[in-house]
Write an enzyme that holds these catalytic residues in place. Structure first.
Site, PDB file in Angstrom:
ATOM      1  N   THR A  97      -5.824  -1.277   7.133  1.00 22.26           N
ATOM      2  CA  THR A  97      -5.748  -2.681   7.353  1.00 22.26           C
ATOM      3  C   THR A  97      -6.977  -3.181   7.925  1.00 22.26           C
ATOM      4  O   THR A  97      -7.376  -4.491   7.830  1.00 22.26           O
ATOM      5  CB  THR A  97      -4.667  -3.127   8.183  1.00 22.26           C
ATOM      6  OG1 THR A  97      -4.797  -2.493   9.630  1.00 22.26           O
ATOM      7  CG2 THR A  97      -3.136  -2.633   7.734  1.00 22.26           C
ATOM      8  N   ASP A 112      -1.837   6.872   6.200  1.00 21.53           N
ATOM      9  CA  ASP A 112      -1.531   5.375   6.665  1.00 21.53           C
ATOM     10  C   ASP A 112      -2.424   5.283   7.774  1.00 21.53           C
ATOM     11  O   ASP A 112      -2.757   6.005   8.576  1.00 21.53           O
ATOM     12  CB  ASP A 112      -0.329   4.994   6.804  1.00 21.53           C
ATOM     13  CG  ASP A 112       0.033   3.376   6.703  1.00 21.53           C
ATOM     14  OD1 ASP A 112      -0.822   2.758   6.177  1.00 21.53           O
ATOM     15  OD2 ASP A 112       1.074   3.037   7.270  1.00 21.53           O
ATOM     16  N   LYS A 146       0.880  -1.182   0.150  1.00 20.60           N
ATOM     17  CA  LYS A 146       0.028  -0.011   0.019  1.00 20.60           C
ATOM     18  C   LYS A 146       0.808   1.294   0.057  1.00 20.60           C
ATOM     19  O   LYS A 146       0.601   2.145  -0.800  1.00 20.60           O
ATOM     20  CB  LYS A 146      -1.001   0.002   1.199  1.00 20.60           C
ATOM     21  CG  LYS A 146      -1.806  -0.994   1.145  1.00 20.60           C
ATOM     22  CD  LYS A 146      -3.120  -1.170   2.319  1.00 20.60           C
ATOM     23  CE  LYS A 146      -2.241  -1.188   3.621  1.00 20.60           C
ATOM     24  NZ  LYS A 146      -1.592  -2.838   4.065  1.00 20.60           N
ATOM     25  N   THR A 147       1.948   1.398   1.069  1.00 22.34           N
ATOM     26  CA  THR A 147       2.822   2.545   0.866  1.00 22.34           C
ATOM     27  C   THR A 147       3.695   2.636  -0.441  1.00 22.34           C
ATOM     28  O   THR A 147       3.653   3.673  -1.046  1.00 22.34           O
ATOM     29  CB  THR A 147       3.718   2.393   2.039  1.00 22.34           C
ATOM     30  OG1 THR A 147       2.974   2.309   3.339  1.00 22.34           O
ATOM     31  CG2 THR A 147       4.778   3.554   1.940  1.00 22.34           C
ATOM     32  N   ARG A 172       6.783  -7.999   1.745  1.00 23.00           N
ATOM     33  CA  ARG A 172       7.395  -7.516   2.918  1.00 23.00           C
ATOM     34  C   ARG A 172       8.294  -8.629   3.697  1.00 23.00           C
ATOM     35  O   ARG A 172       9.381  -8.524   3.796  1.00 23.00           O
ATOM     36  CB  ARG A 172       6.787  -6.600   3.762  1.00 23.00           C
ATOM     37  CG  ARG A 172       7.624  -6.321   5.001  1.00 23.00           C
ATOM     38  CD  ARG A 172       6.704  -5.406   5.936  1.00 23.00           C
ATOM     39  NE  ARG A 172       6.226  -4.183   5.316  1.00 23.00           N
ATOM     40  CZ  ARG A 172       5.092  -3.560   5.760  1.00 23.00           C
ATOM     41  NH1 ARG A 172       4.341  -3.880   6.811  1.00 23.00           N
ATOM     42  NH2 ARG A 172       4.769  -2.469   5.041  1.00 23.00           N
TER      43      ARG A 172
END
Length: 363
Positions: free
Chosen positions: A177, A128, A83-84, A236
């Site tokens: 999330t 975020d 997402k980032t 990640r």
């Protein structure tokens, strides 16, 4: 018994000496810099999420053709799925600067007003964990997103005055999330919403190969497959495991990552073949050996493994449930037959826990 761990993607700088820069950053303990260097910079470089990439590409290209700012974008999904990274790509594709903040950092409407009033025209504001923003700030954001205006309150009590402040057009990229916690009025103001899915192993192999090339690490196909298979469907985690396997290969072998080297390294870091780490196995082991497979309450289970309730619920449980190793029931947590098989244990035949489990899963 098997073993596994966790990882993350980052942003790739251009230049012939990227590997040297990354190795130097890692040596200095700058893991965040390394992760940032691995992040894709464009939609073409971004691996996976095919449908989201196609839809987002249309949104951005249409905005560029109109000479307008892109619609506000909401990205939802589990941590570590990109997402980032996508927010940074949106800014890069729109040739716009990006401002990064988070919901927990905005506790007052004034905090948000200060950020919004300093935005440049066309700037991307990445927010975020947007669902954790305070309610007053959230209500201010409604008007900012829709009318590019905020009302700044001056004074207190009956003498308070609302001064309208015009904002330059900007693009808000919200990430969450827990999309279900967003109030409908906020969710409906996003022009484009996308849900990020977990990655397939073949997609994670591509992530691992790309990151290995940027890190100047030699990796064989079966080594990449071994890491990808233990990465919980999350880029990640794949990148984090790759860096740890790279360390093991440099110290214990010739620096080349094969399947055998990857498996040995991840055994050292306590990551098993399904991606379970120490905490995951501790939760399963306690559930099976101390409580005969359940049902057992969350608080009791957390005490049994020596962790906080929130840690078990938010860190271990989501993956165990997704893997079909644990189930949440009205009576408590229950291990599935797959959990007994994974830890190499035989479920008791006559215990209440086993009976409850048989009733739930039909075995």
């Amino acid at each position: 018994m098997n073993w596994d761990d966790t990882a993350a993607p980052a942003e790739a700088p251009d230049g012939d000496h990227i590997a040297d820069r990354l190795v130097g950053a890692a040596a200095d303990g700058e893991d965040q810099a390394v992760e940032a260097a691995l992040r894709p910079k464009s939609l073409d470089e971004f691996v996976g999420q095919e449908r989201v990439r196609e839809q987002l590409d249309l949104v951005l290209k249409a905005a560029l053709a109109r000479g307008a700012t892109a619609d506000h974008v909401l990205l939802s999904g589990a941590p570590g799925l990109g997402k980032t990274t996508l927010s940074m790509i949106i800014a890069a594709e729109m040739n716009a600067p990006i401002r990064i903040t988070s919901g927990p950092a905005i506790q007052h409407a004034g905090d948000l007003a200060a950020i919004l009033s300093s935005l440049q025209e066309g700037e991307v504001l990445f927010l975020d964990e947007i669902h954790r923003m305070s309610r007053p700030a959230e209500e201010m954001l409604y008007m900012a997103m829709e009318d590019f205006r905020v009302d700044v309150i001056v004074g207190k009590g009956p003498g308070a005055t609302a001064i309208p402040l015009e904002l330059p057009p900007f693009t808000l990229v919200g990430a969450t999330t827990r999309a279900g916690l967003l109030p409908p009025p906020l969710r409906d103001r996003f022009g484009f919403t996308a849900h990020m899915e977990f990655y397939e192993p073949v997609e994670l192999e591509r992530v691992v190969h790309r990151s290995a090339q940027l890190l100047d690490v030699t990796i064989e196909g079966d080594g990449a497959a071994e890491i990808a298979g233990r990465s919980r469907g999350t880029p990640r985690i794949a990148n984090r495991l790759l860096r740890r396997v790279r360390d093991y290969a440099q110290v214990k072998a010739d620096g080349v990552i094969t399947r055998e080297i990857a498996a040995a390294a991840l055994r050292v870091y306590e990551v098993d073949t399904r991606g379970l780490d120490r905490l995951d196995r501790a939760v399963l082991s306690a559930l099976l050996t101390l409580f005969s497979g359940g049902p057992v309450g969350l608080s009791t289970l957390a005490v049994a493994v020596g962790e906080e309730r929130e840690t078990v619920e938010e860190v271990a449980e989501p993956f165990l449930v997704r893997e079909g190793l644990l189930a949440r029931t009205p009576r408590g947590r229950v291990a599935t037959p797959a959990a007994w098989a994974h830890l190499g244990l035989v479920p008791p035949q006559q215990s209440p826990g086993a009976g409850g489990q048989q009733g739930l899963f039909g075995t």
